[in-house]
Design a protein around this motif. Sequence first.
Motif, PDB file in Angstrom:
ATOM      1  N   GLU A  23       0.887  -1.523   0.166  1.00  0.00           N
ATOM      2  CA  GLU A  23       0.476   0.012  -0.373  1.00  0.00           C
ATOM      3  C   GLU A  23       0.780   1.535   0.226  1.00  0.00           C
ATOM      4  OE1 GLU A  23      -3.084   2.502   3.314  1.00  0.00           O
ATOM      5  OE2 GLU A  23      -3.409  -0.546   2.960  1.00  0.00           O
ATOM      6  N   VAL A  24       0.126   2.504  -1.045  1.00  0.00           N
ATOM      7  CA  VAL A  24       1.587   3.778  -0.960  1.00  0.00           C
ATOM      8  C   VAL A  24      -0.023   4.760  -1.105  1.00  0.00           C
ATOM      9  CG1 VAL A  24       2.831   5.054  -2.403  1.00  0.00           C
ATOM     10  CG2 VAL A  24       3.457   2.003  -2.811  1.00  0.00           C
ATOM     11  N   ASP A  25       0.630   5.889  -0.133  1.00  0.00           N
ATOM     12  CA  ASP A  25      -0.812   6.402   0.078  1.00  0.00           C
ATOM     13  C   ASP A  25      -1.580   5.667   0.027  1.00  0.00           C
ATOM     14  OD1 ASP A  25       1.725   8.334   0.431  1.00  0.00           O
ATOM     15  OD2 ASP A  25       1.849   8.933  -2.360  1.00  0.00           O
ATOM     16  N   LEU A  41      11.492   3.550  -4.918  1.00  0.00           N
ATOM     17  CA  LEU A  41      10.793   3.180  -5.103  1.00  0.00           C
ATOM     18  C   LEU A  41       9.796   4.293  -5.188  1.00  0.00           C
ATOM     19  CD1 LEU A  41      10.204   0.889  -1.182  1.00  0.00           C
ATOM     20  CD2 LEU A  41      10.031   0.023  -4.132  1.00  0.00           C
ATOM     21  N   LYS A  42      10.369   5.842  -4.646  1.00  0.00           N
ATOM     22  CA  LYS A  42       9.528   7.120  -4.942  1.00  0.00           C
ATOM     23  C   LYS A  42       9.653   7.058  -6.353  1.00  0.00           C
ATOM     24  CE  LYS A  42      11.229  10.332  -2.642  1.00  0.00           C
ATOM     25  NZ  LYS A  42      12.560  11.760  -1.527  1.00  0.00           N
ATOM     26  N   ALA A  43      10.289   6.769  -6.807  1.00  0.00           N
ATOM     27  CA  ALA A  43      10.316   7.173  -8.815  1.00  0.00           C
ATOM     28  C   ALA A  43       9.615   6.109  -9.030  1.00  0.00           C
ATOM     29  CB  ALA A  43      11.502   6.734  -9.278  1.00  0.00           C
ATOM     30  N   VAL A  44       8.954   4.635  -9.034  1.00  0.00           N
ATOM     31  CA  VAL A  44       8.567   3.485  -9.480  1.00  0.00           C
ATOM     32  C   VAL A  44       6.991   3.853  -9.054  1.00  0.00           C
ATOM     33  CG1 VAL A  44       7.789   0.931  -9.287  1.00  0.00           C
ATOM     34  CG2 VAL A  44       9.904   1.917  -8.483  1.00  0.00           C
ATOM     35  N   PHE A  45       6.966   4.744  -7.810  1.00  0.00           N
ATOM     36  CA  PHE A  45       5.093   4.933  -8.020  1.00  0.00           C
ATOM     37  C   PHE A  45       4.963   6.618  -7.696  1.00  0.00           C
ATOM     38  CE2 PHE A  45       6.148   1.360  -5.131  1.00  0.00           C
ATOM     39  CZ  PHE A  45       4.995  -0.102  -5.654  1.00  0.00           C
ATOM     40  N   GLY A  46       5.589   7.373  -8.344  1.00  0.00           N
ATOM     41  CA  GLY A  46       5.736   8.479  -8.873  1.00  0.00           C
ATOM     42  C   GLY A  46       5.764   9.234  -8.023  1.00  0.00           C
ATOM     43  N   ILE A  47       6.330   9.545  -6.362  1.00  0.00           N
ATOM     44  CA  ILE A  47       6.443  10.283  -5.686  1.00  0.00           C
ATOM     45  C   ILE A  47       7.530  10.623  -5.860  1.00  0.00           C
ATOM     46  CG2 ILE A  47       7.180  10.306  -3.221  1.00  0.00           C
ATOM     47  CD1 ILE A  47       5.964   7.871  -3.349  1.00  0.00           C
ATOM     48  N   ASP A  50      10.879  15.265  -3.972  1.00  0.00           N
ATOM     49  CA  ASP A  50      11.548  16.146  -2.759  1.00  0.00           C
ATOM     50  C   ASP A  50      10.797  15.933  -1.383  1.00  0.00           C
ATOM     51  OD1 ASP A  50       9.977  16.903  -4.601  1.00  0.00           O
ATOM     52  OD2 ASP A  50       9.703  19.030  -3.604  1.00  0.00           O
ATOM     53  N   TYR A  51       9.904  15.257  -1.423  1.00  0.00           N
ATOM     54  CA  TYR A  51       8.923  14.221  -0.725  1.00  0.00           C
ATOM     55  C   TYR A  51       9.437  13.064   0.325  1.00  0.00           C
ATOM     56  CZ  TYR A  51       4.320  16.724  -2.541  1.00  0.00           C
ATOM     57  OH  TYR A  51       3.613  16.932  -2.317  1.00  0.00           O
ATOM     58  N   GLU A  52       9.316  13.173   1.529  1.00  0.00           N
ATOM     59  CA  GLU A  52       9.677  11.950   2.157  1.00  0.00           C
ATOM     60  C   GLU A  52       8.170  10.790   2.480  1.00  0.00           C
ATOM     61  OE1 GLU A  52      10.188  13.137   6.449  1.00  0.00           O
ATOM     62  OE2 GLU A  52      11.404  14.454   6.207  1.00  0.00           O
ATOM     63  N   LEU A  53       9.331   9.497   2.199  1.00  0.00           N
ATOM     64  CA  LEU A  53       9.091   8.642   2.641  1.00  0.00           C
ATOM     65  C   LEU A  53       8.693   7.741   3.220  1.00  0.00           C
ATOM     66  CD1 LEU A  53       7.396   6.649   0.650  1.00  0.00           C
ATOM     67  CD2 LEU A  53       8.897   5.038  -0.226  1.00  0.00           C
ATOM     68  N   ASP A  54       7.408   7.279   4.538  1.00  0.00           N
ATOM     69  CA  ASP A  54       7.327   6.629   5.149  1.00  0.00           C
ATOM     70  C   ASP A  54       6.901   5.558   5.605  1.00  0.00           C
ATOM     71  OD1 ASP A  54       9.006   9.062   6.431  1.00  0.00           O
ATOM     72  OD2 ASP A  54       6.994   9.198   7.556  1.00  0.00           O
ATOM     73  N   GLN A  55       7.995   4.869   6.027  1.00  0.00           N
ATOM     74  CA  GLN A  55       7.173   2.995   6.652  1.00  0.00           C
ATOM     75  C   GLN A  55       5.954   2.871   7.286  1.00  0.00           C
ATOM     76  OE1 GLN A  55      10.035   0.452   6.864  1.00  0.00           O
ATOM     77  NE2 GLN A  55       8.846  -1.741   6.247  1.00  0.00           N
ATOM     78  N   HIS A  75       2.269  -6.750   1.306  1.00  0.00           N
ATOM     79  CA  HIS A  75       0.937  -5.743   2.396  1.00  0.00           C
ATOM     80  C   HIS A  75       1.898  -5.521   3.631  1.00  0.00           C
ATOM     81  CE1 HIS A  75      -1.170  -9.577   1.550  1.00  0.00           C
ATOM     82  NE2 HIS A  75      -0.262 -10.207   1.861  1.00  0.00           N
ATOM     83  N   GLU A  76       3.259  -4.288   2.913  1.00  0.00           N
ATOM     84  CA  GLU A  76       3.807  -3.689   3.890  1.00  0.00           C
ATOM     85  C   GLU A  76       2.823  -1.638   3.425  1.00  0.00           C
ATOM     86  OE1 GLU A  76       8.183  -4.460   5.482  1.00  0.00           O
ATOM     87  OE2 GLU A  76       8.075  -3.804   3.340  1.00  0.00           O
ATOM     88  N   LYS A  77       3.054  -0.912   4.055  1.00  0.00           N
ATOM     89  CA  LYS A  77       2.188   0.614   3.876  1.00  0.00           C
ATOM     90  C   LYS A  77       3.778   1.328   4.034  1.00  0.00           C
ATOM     91  CE  LYS A  77      -2.499  -1.023   6.174  1.00  0.00           C
ATOM     92  NZ  LYS A  77      -3.007  -0.809   6.996  1.00  0.00           N
ATOM     93  N   PHE A  78       3.342   2.375   2.988  1.00  0.00           N
ATOM     94  CA  PHE A  78       4.337   3.186   2.872  1.00  0.00           C
ATOM     95  C   PHE A  78       3.770   4.794   2.457  1.00  0.00           C
ATOM     96  CE2 PHE A  78       6.727  -0.337   1.487  1.00  0.00           C
ATOM     97  CZ  PHE A  78       7.832  -0.601   2.173  1.00  0.00           C
ATOM     98  N   VAL A  79       3.535   5.509   3.488  1.00  0.00           N
ATOM     99  CA  VAL A  79       2.829   6.819   3.281  1.00  0.00           C
ATOM    100  C   VAL A  79       4.131   8.188   2.687  1.00  0.00           C
ATOM    101  CG1 VAL A  79       2.107   8.564   4.451  1.00  0.00           C
ATOM    102  CG2 VAL A  79       1.384   6.283   4.915  1.00  0.00           C
ATOM    103  N   SER A  80       3.819   8.790   1.668  1.00  0.00           N
ATOM    104  CA  SER A  80       4.932   9.991   1.246  1.00  0.00           C
ATOM    105  C   SER A  80       4.424  11.412   1.840  1.00  0.00           C
ATOM    106  CB  SER A  80       4.734   9.779  -0.247  1.00  0.00           C
ATOM    107  OG  SER A  80       3.566  10.199  -1.215  1.00  0.00           O
ATOM    108  N   HIS A  81       4.634  12.152   2.311  1.00  0.00           N
ATOM    109  CA  HIS A  81       4.580  13.643   2.189  1.00  0.00           C
ATOM    110  C   HIS A  81       5.340  14.750   2.364  1.00  0.00           C
ATOM    111  CE1 HIS A  81       7.044  13.344   5.602  1.00  0.00           C
ATOM    112  NE2 HIS A  81       6.651  12.221   6.231  1.00  0.00           N
TER     113      HIS A  81
END
Length: 88
Positions: A23-25, A41-47, A50-55, A75-81
């Motif tokens: 799960e991403v965002d 990972l950020k590039a793969v998901f279009g993040i 300059d955003y941070e990625l948190d697990q 089933h891991e979860k990630f959130v960008s901000h």
Amino acid sequence: MKDDVVQDLGASEKGHPHVITIEVDGNLQKIEQGKYLVSALKAVFGIPPDYELDQVVGGKFIPLADGETIQVHPHEKFVSHVRHGGSS
């Protein structure tokens, strides 16, 4: 897959990559299981870079550095901000 994947992906016995769901965002995404640079990972998901990625682990947000390598599991979860702090 890509040059930014750090090592061999979780291929099955027949040599096919093991595709997992994470799960991403808030959106379910499919990716090959394996080790990745956080920036990849950020590039793969279009993040944006300059955003941070948190697990998200046990309800806690763990910041991931762009140069860090992580093993991505099902089933891991990630959130960008937007990055916090910094000078103005």
